[in-house]
Design a protein around this motif. Structure first.
Motif, PDB file in Angstrom:
ATOM      1  N   LEU A  43      73.783  74.228  48.509  1.00 55.41           N
ATOM      2  CA  LEU A  43      71.860  73.441  48.053  1.00 55.41           C
ATOM      3  C   LEU A  43      71.326  74.635  49.144  1.00 55.41           C
ATOM      4  CD1 LEU A  43      73.307  69.793  48.546  1.00 55.41           C
ATOM      5  CD2 LEU A  43      71.595  70.764  46.971  1.00 55.41           C
ATOM      6  N   PRO A  73      83.497  70.466  49.260  1.00 52.61           N
ATOM      7  CA  PRO A  73      83.193  69.097  48.750  1.00 52.61           C
ATOM      8  C   PRO A  73      84.673  68.530  49.096  1.00 52.61           C
ATOM      9  CG  PRO A  73      83.112  70.377  47.036  1.00 52.61           C
ATOM     10  CD  PRO A  73      83.395  71.124  48.419  1.00 52.61           C
ATOM     11  N   ASN A  74      84.836  66.273  49.320  1.00 51.63           N
ATOM     12  CA  ASN A  74      85.665  65.576  49.344  1.00 51.63           C
ATOM     13  C   ASN A  74      86.155  66.336  51.343  1.00 51.63           C
ATOM     14  OD1 ASN A  74      86.369  64.647  47.673  1.00 51.63           O
ATOM     15  ND2 ASN A  74      87.439  66.012  46.544  1.00 51.63           N
ATOM     16  N   GLY A 101      77.732  62.497  48.506  1.00 53.74           N
ATOM     17  CA  GLY A 101      78.594  61.642  49.582  1.00 53.74           C
ATOM     18  C   GLY A 101      79.545  62.351  50.331  1.00 53.74           C
ATOM     19  N   THR A 141      70.450  63.406  47.250  1.00 52.42           N
ATOM     20  CA  THR A 141      70.732  64.388  46.614  1.00 52.42           C
ATOM     21  C   THR A 141      71.455  64.404  45.374  1.00 52.42           C
ATOM     22  OG1 THR A 141      71.769  66.415  46.856  1.00 52.42           O
ATOM     23  CG2 THR A 141      70.166  66.400  48.109  1.00 52.42           C
ATOM     24  N   THR A 142      72.423  63.079  45.125  1.00 54.58           N
ATOM     25  CA  THR A 142      73.153  62.293  44.327  1.00 54.58           C
ATOM     26  C   THR A 142      72.995  61.494  43.971  1.00 54.58           C
ATOM     27  OG1 THR A 142      75.510  62.305  44.872  1.00 54.58           O
ATOM     28  CG2 THR A 142      75.068  64.508  44.646  1.00 54.58           C
ATOM     29  N   THR A 150      75.682  53.166  53.303  1.00 56.62           N
ATOM     30  CA  THR A 150      76.968  52.907  53.689  1.00 56.62           C
ATOM     31  C   THR A 150      77.603  52.752  54.801  1.00 56.62           C
ATOM     32  OG1 THR A 150      78.254  54.456  52.413  1.00 56.62           O
ATOM     33  CG2 THR A 150      77.620  52.592  51.058  1.00 56.62           C
ATOM     34  N   ALA A 153      83.028  56.413  56.358  1.00 61.26           N
ATOM     35  CA  ALA A 153      82.639  57.780  56.095  1.00 61.26           C
ATOM     36  C   ALA A 153      84.089  58.421  55.895  1.00 61.26           C
ATOM     37  CB  ALA A 153      82.635  58.835  57.435  1.00 61.26           C
ATOM     38  N   VAL A 154      84.270  58.922  54.433  1.00 64.73           N
ATOM     39  CA  VAL A 154      85.007  59.160  53.351  1.00 64.73           C
ATOM     40  C   VAL A 154      85.737  61.080  53.899  1.00 64.73           C
ATOM     41  CG1 VAL A 154      86.784  59.329  51.945  1.00 64.73           C
ATOM     42  CG2 VAL A 154      84.677  57.916  52.195  1.00 64.73           C
ATOM     43  N   MET A 183      66.773  65.406  42.883  1.00 71.35           N
ATOM     44  CA  MET A 183      68.050  65.563  41.466  1.00 71.35           C
ATOM     45  C   MET A 183      67.881  66.615  40.505  1.00 71.35           C
ATOM     46  SD  MET A 183      69.014  61.742  43.516  1.00 71.35           S
ATOM     47  CE  MET A 183      69.154  61.094  45.044  1.00 71.35           C
ATOM     48  N   ILE A 186      70.100  69.567  39.650  1.00 72.31           N
ATOM     49  CA  ILE A 186      71.712  68.729  39.460  1.00 72.31           C
ATOM     50  C   ILE A 186      72.685  68.912  38.260  1.00 72.31           C
ATOM     51  CG2 ILE A 186      73.128  66.671  39.836  1.00 72.31           C
ATOM     52  CD1 ILE A 186      71.816  65.621  41.287  1.00 72.31           C
ATOM     53  N   THR A 194      78.754  61.829  39.089  1.00 75.68           N
ATOM     54  CA  THR A 194      78.165  61.167  40.295  1.00 75.68           C
ATOM     55  C   THR A 194      77.519  59.828  39.143  1.00 75.68           C
ATOM     56  OG1 THR A 194      76.020  62.564  39.978  1.00 75.68           O
ATOM     57  CG2 THR A 194      77.835  62.997  42.395  1.00 75.68           C
ATOM     58  N   GLN A 201      81.105  51.944  41.237  1.00 73.73           N
ATOM     59  CA  GLN A 201      80.571  50.981  42.369  1.00 73.73           C
ATOM     60  C   GLN A 201      79.824  49.715  42.313  1.00 73.73           C
ATOM     61  OE1 GLN A 201      81.171  54.424  45.557  1.00 73.73           O
ATOM     62  NE2 GLN A 201      79.065  54.428  45.369  1.00 73.73           N
ATOM     63  N   PHE A 257      78.620  47.131  47.075  1.00 72.89           N
ATOM     64  CA  PHE A 257      79.631  47.469  47.886  1.00 72.89           C
ATOM     65  C   PHE A 257      79.825  47.477  49.580  1.00 72.89           C
ATOM     66  CE2 PHE A 257      81.057  51.519  49.336  1.00 72.89           C
ATOM     67  CZ  PHE A 257      79.881  52.424  49.051  1.00 72.89           C
ATOM     68  N   HIS A 270      91.106  57.935  45.702  1.00 77.17           N
ATOM     69  CA  HIS A 270      91.045  58.654  47.009  1.00 77.17           C
ATOM     70  C   HIS A 270      92.763  59.357  47.285  1.00 77.17           C
ATOM     71  CE1 HIS A 270      87.898  55.936  49.210  1.00 77.17           C
ATOM     72  NE2 HIS A 270      87.145  57.005  48.905  1.00 77.17           N
TER      73      HIS A 270
HETATM   74  P1  NAD Z   1      79.184  65.596  46.308  1.00 77.03           P
HETATM   75  O1  NAD Z   1      78.438  65.600  48.196  1.00 77.03           O
HETATM   76  O2  NAD Z   1      80.644  66.280  47.133  1.00 77.03           O
HETATM   77  O3  NAD Z   1      78.361  67.298  45.804  1.00 77.03           O
HETATM   78  C1  NAD Z   1      79.186  67.822  44.474  1.00 77.03           C
HETATM   79  C2  NAD Z   1      78.367  68.947  44.871  1.00 77.03           C
HETATM   80  O4  NAD Z   1      77.689  68.840  43.442  1.00 77.03           O
HETATM   81  C3  NAD Z   1      78.660  70.018  45.907  1.00 77.03           C
HETATM   82  O5  NAD Z   1      78.952  71.149  45.220  1.00 77.03           O
HETATM   83  C4  NAD Z   1      76.948  69.675  46.079  1.00 77.03           C
HETATM   84  O6  NAD Z   1      76.911  70.856  46.825  1.00 77.03           O
HETATM   85  C5  NAD Z   1      76.730  69.628  44.789  1.00 77.03           C
HETATM   86  N1  NAD Z   1      74.666  69.527  44.931  1.00 77.03           N
HETATM   87  C6  NAD Z   1      74.561  67.981  45.342  1.00 77.03           C
HETATM   88  N2  NAD Z   1      73.377  67.285  45.062  1.00 77.03           N
HETATM   89  C7  NAD Z   1      72.370  68.951  44.786  1.00 77.03           C
HETATM   90  C8  NAD Z   1      71.996  68.760  43.893  1.00 77.03           C
HETATM   91  N3  NAD Z   1      70.514  67.742  43.696  1.00 77.03           N
HETATM   92  N4  NAD Z   1      71.217  70.138  42.642  1.00 77.03           N
HETATM   93  C9  NAD Z   1      71.946  70.626  43.293  1.00 77.03           C
HETATM   94  N5  NAD Z   1      73.841  70.845  43.126  1.00 77.03           N
HETATM   95  C10 NAD Z   1      73.719  69.316  44.085  1.00 77.03           C
HETATM   96  O7  NAD Z   1      79.559  64.965  45.715  1.00 77.03           O
HETATM   97  P2  NAD Z   1      78.801  63.018  45.304  1.00 77.03           P
HETATM   98  O8  NAD Z   1      80.164  62.821  44.549  1.00 77.03           O
HETATM   99  O9  NAD Z   1      78.175  62.636  45.757  1.00 77.03           O
HETATM  100  O10 NAD Z   1      79.962  62.610  46.622  1.00 77.03           O
HETATM  101  C11 NAD Z   1      81.521  62.444  47.314  1.00 77.03           C
HETATM  102  C12 NAD Z   1      81.811  62.293  48.376  1.00 77.03           C
HETATM  103  O11 NAD Z   1      81.396  61.512  48.790  1.00 77.03           O
HETATM  104  C13 NAD Z   1      83.465  62.101  47.968  1.00 77.03           C
HETATM  105  O12 NAD Z   1      84.646  62.927  48.980  1.00 77.03           O
HETATM  106  C14 NAD Z   1      83.824  60.596  48.088  1.00 77.03           C
HETATM  107  O13 NAD Z   1      84.957  60.552  48.373  1.00 77.03           O
HETATM  108  C15 NAD Z   1      82.457  60.006  48.881  1.00 77.03           C
HETATM  109  N6  NAD Z   1      82.500  58.778  49.100  1.00 77.03           N
HETATM  110  C16 NAD Z   1      81.732  58.670  49.772  1.00 77.03           C
HETATM  111  C17 NAD Z   1      80.900  56.862  49.962  1.00 77.03           C
HETATM  112  C18 NAD Z   1      80.584  56.519  50.716  1.00 77.03           C
HETATM  113  O14 NAD Z   1      80.036  55.142  50.685  1.00 77.03           O
HETATM  114  N7  NAD Z   1      80.467  57.316  52.255  1.00 77.03           N
HETATM  115  C19 NAD Z   1      81.131  56.617  48.810  1.00 77.03           C
HETATM  116  C20 NAD Z   1      81.540  57.077  47.580  1.00 77.03           C
HETATM  117  C21 NAD Z   1      82.092  58.117  48.062  1.00 77.03           C
END
Ligand code: NAD
Length: 389
Positions: A43, A73-74, A101, A141-142, A150, A153-154, A183, A186, A194, A201, A257, A270
């Motif tokens: 990013l 990621p994760n 996330g 950004t997703t 929320t 923190a995972v 976004m 993406i 996502t 959720q 959630f 998970h």
């Molecule tokens: P992510 O944050 O892992 O992002 C996935 C990929 O997308 C990354 O490589 C990132 O650089 C890329 N990316 C992100 N935004 C982009 C954009 N605008 N343009 C281009 N590329 C972009 O994916 P995620 O699904 O958002 O997050 C997953 C994580 O969140 C997991 O670890 C999961 O366990 C956790 N999670 C947390 C909660 C919470 O409430 N805390 C809830 C659900 C999941």
């Protein structure tokens, strides 16, 4: 419904195309003198992307910053520790997460270890945090996890390959930004994964034992938005209206959630994410229909209502026929956006199922699942998801 519930709302969320421009003024309002921007390397390299737009707005407002690009990621404990070190070395006083996330959770993790003790794995569980985090803002950004608003923190322990969750109201960012313009680019597969996470959720809290009338209405609205908007954004990422609908939906699902909790889909996903480092949204989507088909007999009325929310005409059907329609709707969505058909495709191995099943039943998300399962039940569910949805 005759019971008590508390209801958490995000503090402030800026929503809509172009809102990222406001982040500099908001940083000043929060007395942030030098935030650590927590993001991914990918990013940070996008020309005029989310990170560069954030730093431009901070510079315009005269706010200094440092950028940490070590989020994987994760996100892993090692990412949290590296971010903490940079925060201290750079004399930062606050945190701004930019990403999905993974960035938000890593940023929350950094804040947690700065003020609540160095070993974050010991803080897994509910309301374990005694001290507030440094001021935290989230640029999302997703659409997506909802993590920008929320209390979760995972984090993944890279040594044990286990994901754990620190759940506390102290984790909720003070301000979040949901700007769909960030976004548009993406990639398709990440948009689908996502978006499916947001879909799951919205479904899990609807059938959760902790659901309430407020979360029900959030889930219903989120499901309907996702049904139309997710295939559209996968087909054309630059469809701003559909991207905006997805942001609305992920926020609604996140709020739902945050209050009604999730279920076995997340508890089991998970384990897949921790063991095989697979994308979270894909793990959830791969388990969705298998788990909800299993859950169906615990609350068929809820699933029958879900079928109506999804637009099925259930007139003349028996309760179970109507309930089953909702599973058809889930299967259709995952298929439309190109989710693979088996957990084989993310590297799952049958010899791991028993260990993962035991851990899934200990995951905090398992407790709100409507049907109470045994280790053997969960092993069978992994096996079914392995054999193909
Ligand atoms: P992510 O944050 O892992 O992002 C996935 C990929 O997308 C990354 O490589 C990132 O650089 C890329 N990316 C992100 N935004 C982009 C954009 N605008 N343009 C281009 N590329 C972009 O994916 P995620 O699904 O958002 O997050 C997953 C994580 O969140 C997991 O670890 C999961 O366990 C956790 N999670 C947390 C909660 C919470 O409430 N805390 C809830 C659900 C999941």
């Amino acid at each position: 419904m005759n019971r008590q519930f508390d209801f958490l709302m995000p503090s402030v969320n800026f929503f809509g195309p172009g809102v990222i421009a406001k982040i500099g003024d908001r940083a000043k309002m929060l007395n942030m003198h030098k935030p650590l921007i927590v993001t991914t390397e990918g990013l940070s390299k996008i020309d005029n992307g989310p990170v560069q737009q954030t730093t431009a707005a901070l510079e315009k407002a005269g706010v200094d910053y440092a950028v940490f690009t070590g989020v994987e990621p994760n996100p892993k404990i090692r990412n949290v520790q590296a971010g903490k070190k940079m925060y201290q070395d750079e004399n930062c006083d606050s945190i701004i997460t930019v990403g999905g996330g993974s960035a938000h959770d890593c940023g929350k993790g950094i804040g947690i270890v700065l003020t609540n003790g160095d070993d974050i794995s010991k803080l897994a569980g509910i309301e374990t945090l005694k001290n507030p985090l440094p001021p935290l803002m989230a640029v999302n950004t997703t659409a997506g996890t909802g993590s920008e608003l929320t209390r979760h923190a995972v984090i993944t322990n890279e040594k044990t390959h286990l994901k754990f969750v620190v759940v506390s109201w102290r984790n909720i960012p003070l301000v979040s930004f949901n700007d769909p313009m960030l976004m548009l680019d993406i990639p398709k597969d990440i948009t689908a994964a996502t978006g499916c996470d947001a879909f799951v959720q919205a479904i899990e809290p609807y059938v959760s034992v902790d659901h309430n009338p407020i979360t029900d209405s959030q889930c219903k609205e989120a499901i309907q938005l996702i049904q139309t908007a997710l295939p559209e954004v996968v087909a054309n990422g630059h469809n701003i209206e559909a991207r905006t609908k997805m942001v609305e939906a992920e926020m609604l699902a996140g709020m739902a959630f945050n209050n009604a909790n999730l279920g076995y889909v997340h508890a089991m996903a998970h384990q897949l994410g921790g063991q095989y480092d697979a994308p979270h949204g894909v793990c959830c989507a791969l388990l969705l229909t298998t788990v909800e088909e299993y859950n169906l007999i615990a609350c068929p009325e809820r699933f029958a209502k879900l079928a109506k929310v999804m637009g099925f005409d259930t007139t003349g059907l028996t309760l179970y026929e109507a309930a089953q329609k909702s599973i058809d709707g889930m299967r259709e969505m995952c298929r439309l956006v190109g989710i693979p058909s088996s957990i084989k495709e993310i590297g799952a191995k049958p010899e791991d199922f028993e260990m993962m099943a035991k851990n899934a039943l200990k995951d905090g998300n398992a407790f709100s699942n409507p049907r109470k399962g045994t280790v053997e039940d969960i092993v069978k569910l992994y096996q079914k998801a392995y054999d193909g949805i």
